[in-house]
Enzyme design. Sequence first.
Site, PDB file in Angstrom:
ATOM      1  CD  GLU A   1     -30.026  60.401  39.390  1.00 40.89           C
ATOM      2  OE1 GLU A   1     -29.905  59.485  38.568  1.00 40.89           O
ATOM      3  OE2 GLU A   1     -29.637  60.290  40.563  1.00 40.89           O
TER       4      GLU A   1
ATOM      5  CB  THR B   1     -20.663  53.561  47.948  1.00 40.19           C
ATOM      6  OG1 THR B   1     -21.412  54.603  48.589  1.00 40.19           O
ATOM      7  CG2 THR B   1     -19.285  54.055  47.588  1.00 40.19           C
TER       8      THR B   1
ATOM      9  CG  ASP C   1     -27.710  60.759  47.648  1.00 40.25           C
ATOM     10  OD1 ASP C   1     -28.942  60.604  47.513  1.00 40.25           O
ATOM     11  OD2 ASP C   1     -26.938  60.872  46.684  1.00 40.25           O
TER      12      ASP C   1
ATOM     13  CG  HIS D   1     -29.850  62.632  45.016  1.00 35.00           C
ATOM     14  ND1 HIS D   1     -29.794  61.252  45.056  1.00 35.00           N
ATOM     15  CD2 HIS D   1     -29.910  62.970  43.701  1.00 35.00           C
ATOM     16  CE1 HIS D   1     -29.804  60.780  43.810  1.00 35.00           C
ATOM     17  NE2 HIS D   1     -29.885  61.794  42.975  1.00 35.00           N
TER      18      HIS D   1
ATOM     19  CE1 TYR E   1     -20.745  58.793  36.578  1.00 34.95           C
ATOM     20  CE2 TYR E   1     -22.697  57.657  37.378  1.00 34.95           C
ATOM     21  CZ  TYR E   1     -22.023  58.827  37.107  1.00 34.95           C
ATOM     22  OH  TYR E   1     -22.628  60.027  37.376  1.00 34.95           O
TER      23      TYR E   1
ATOM     24  CD1 TRP F   1     -24.652  63.898  35.718  1.00 28.82           C
ATOM     25  CD2 TRP F   1     -25.121  61.700  35.689  1.00 28.82           C
ATOM     26  NE1 TRP F   1     -25.991  63.759  35.997  1.00 28.82           N
ATOM     27  CE2 TRP F   1     -26.307  62.416  35.987  1.00 28.82           C
ATOM     28  CE3 TRP F   1     -25.169  60.314  35.614  1.00 28.82           C
ATOM     29  CZ2 TRP F   1     -27.531  61.777  36.206  1.00 28.82           C
ATOM     30  CZ3 TRP F   1     -26.390  59.666  35.838  1.00 28.82           C
ATOM     31  CH2 TRP F   1     -27.552  60.403  36.127  1.00 28.82           C
TER      32      TRP F   1
HETATM   33  C1  ACM Z   1     -25.411  60.954  39.112  1.00 27.14           C
HETATM   34  O1  ACM Z   1     -24.889  59.890  38.753  1.00 27.14           O
HETATM   35  N1  ACM Z   1     -26.659  60.970  39.560  1.00 27.14           N
HETATM   36  C2  ACM Z   1     -24.697  62.200  39.080  1.00 27.14           C
END
Ligand code: ACM
Length: 549
Positions: free
Chosen positions: A323, A465, A182, A253, A414, A389
């Site tokens: 994203e 996290t 990320d 990311h 989540y 998601w």
């Molecule tokens: C995500 O929660 N960006 C997959």
Amino acid sequence: MPELIPQPRYARFPPDAGTCELTAPLLDAGPGALGTARWLRRELGAATGWALPAPVPGDSGGGRTVIRLELRPETARTAGAESYELHVTPGLVLLRGADRPGLFYAAQTLRQLLGPDAYRRAPLPGAVWRLPYGEVADGPRFGWRGMMLDVARHFTPKDGVLRHIDLLAAHKLNVLHLHLTDDQGWRVQIRRYPKLTEVGAWRARSRWGHRASPLWNETPHGGFYTQDDIREIVAYAAERHVRVVPEIDVPGHSQAAIAAYPELGNTDVVDTAALEVWDDWGINENVLAPTEAVLRFYEGVFEELLELFPAEVSPFVHIGGDECPKAQWRASAVAQERIAELGVDGEDGLQSWFVRHFDGWLAERGRRLIGWDEILEGGLAPGAAVSSWRGYAGGVAAAEAGHDVVMCPEQQVYLDHRQAGGGDEPMPIGYVRTLEDVYRFEPVPPKLSEEAAAHVLGAQANAWTEVMENRGRVDYQVFPRLVAFAEVVWSKLPAPEERDYADFEARMTEHYRRLDVLGVDYRPPGGPLPWQRRPGVLGRPIEGAPPNV
Ligand code: ACM
């Protein structure tokens, strides 16, 4: 009645049938049962002190109880993959699996029946081991029973991953999705690109709390898995019938990778050489450049990754795809030329082209691409599977178009989201999702046609996290909710509103004792213990939501 979790399909332990005491039992492993036998000797052997020797042919064993492990593949047709039976009768504890995972789950159930002390690593003096007479016939609802652990925002050292695999297996979960890269860190060694970990695995400091918090943790943070660490993790997981699905997140990311190799970024728009591994949270504008050179670079990454994660372990390779802001591509002459050259539909089309490239590339190597539901935008790559998601909608659209889906809607599962309202939750973010809310999570939306529902491989709970800086914080967010999640994906529960939550809660009483023995820092039912709080560190509850959301 023993308090088994997840609840089995069928269990019968008549109270008047009584119990038997086990002292130094024998372990008789039939063909194909060696893996479970090894696990039992290691785990039950440590807890009880039993050597669990094999019976000697012709020797009656002096009346010692025999634990017998058998594979019965013919039962898979009727009872399903991963199913098992367990029979406790005088002198014989019989574990029968339809396949190796099924047999392993029979052994996990046996361990639960022996009581919380069966989870210790050394026997207590004078311990007595009893089993109730009775039987279990069991098998899972879904084949994909997963959890995603984000090891990029905060690194989980290898030992923590191995421990986590044991915790998944103890709950009959079978997929560990590792979010390996990320903006804030690159966590897997890639031999041909050493700077990915030399530079990309470390950041100077971290935002302390949600990005709205003004605080910083000035301790540098980092870490990565060597390729041998990954091999060890994958093999350890395979012995416990857990598949590890690696994620390399592209084309967004990616700031940690760009910090290591600035040519991966949009160099005609930003001075990528000045970028460092990101120390903040949120959605980052520094995305990969949509060039052939970047594709070649990542093919190199995936070539090494495929060696580390063999197809037998998991055909799926996760490429992220979530994203990815498009501002740099809009501003970049290189990206705009690419759009014209490829004849794709703007920046979304460019993202789709990027994802499709890896879909084809992976398919040529006998693998399947899986990505977050943004990969649906600009055209879904053929053969790709989707991690849904942003609610159920992406998953529904994908399943109806014939693509396989793993349900993990952020509104429901989540695990970084807070598990109670009120000011005591540490760094509270997102929706309030209680243990009961997770217990009432339904992976298959009711409106889905039967044909589309068959494309729901299962579900996973995701633990991001950013606000979990160490193992204790991860434990707190993940447990006990992962236990409820495990029952949702394993057991054939009724419709959400008809689920017997009181019964689950009653069984949790015994399960908390198991988690205590395992050293899991779960959230107690009464709320966080003093050292589990993070007073004064800002989170970000979802604004405008009703009081309990
Ligand atoms: C995500 O929660 N960006 C997959």
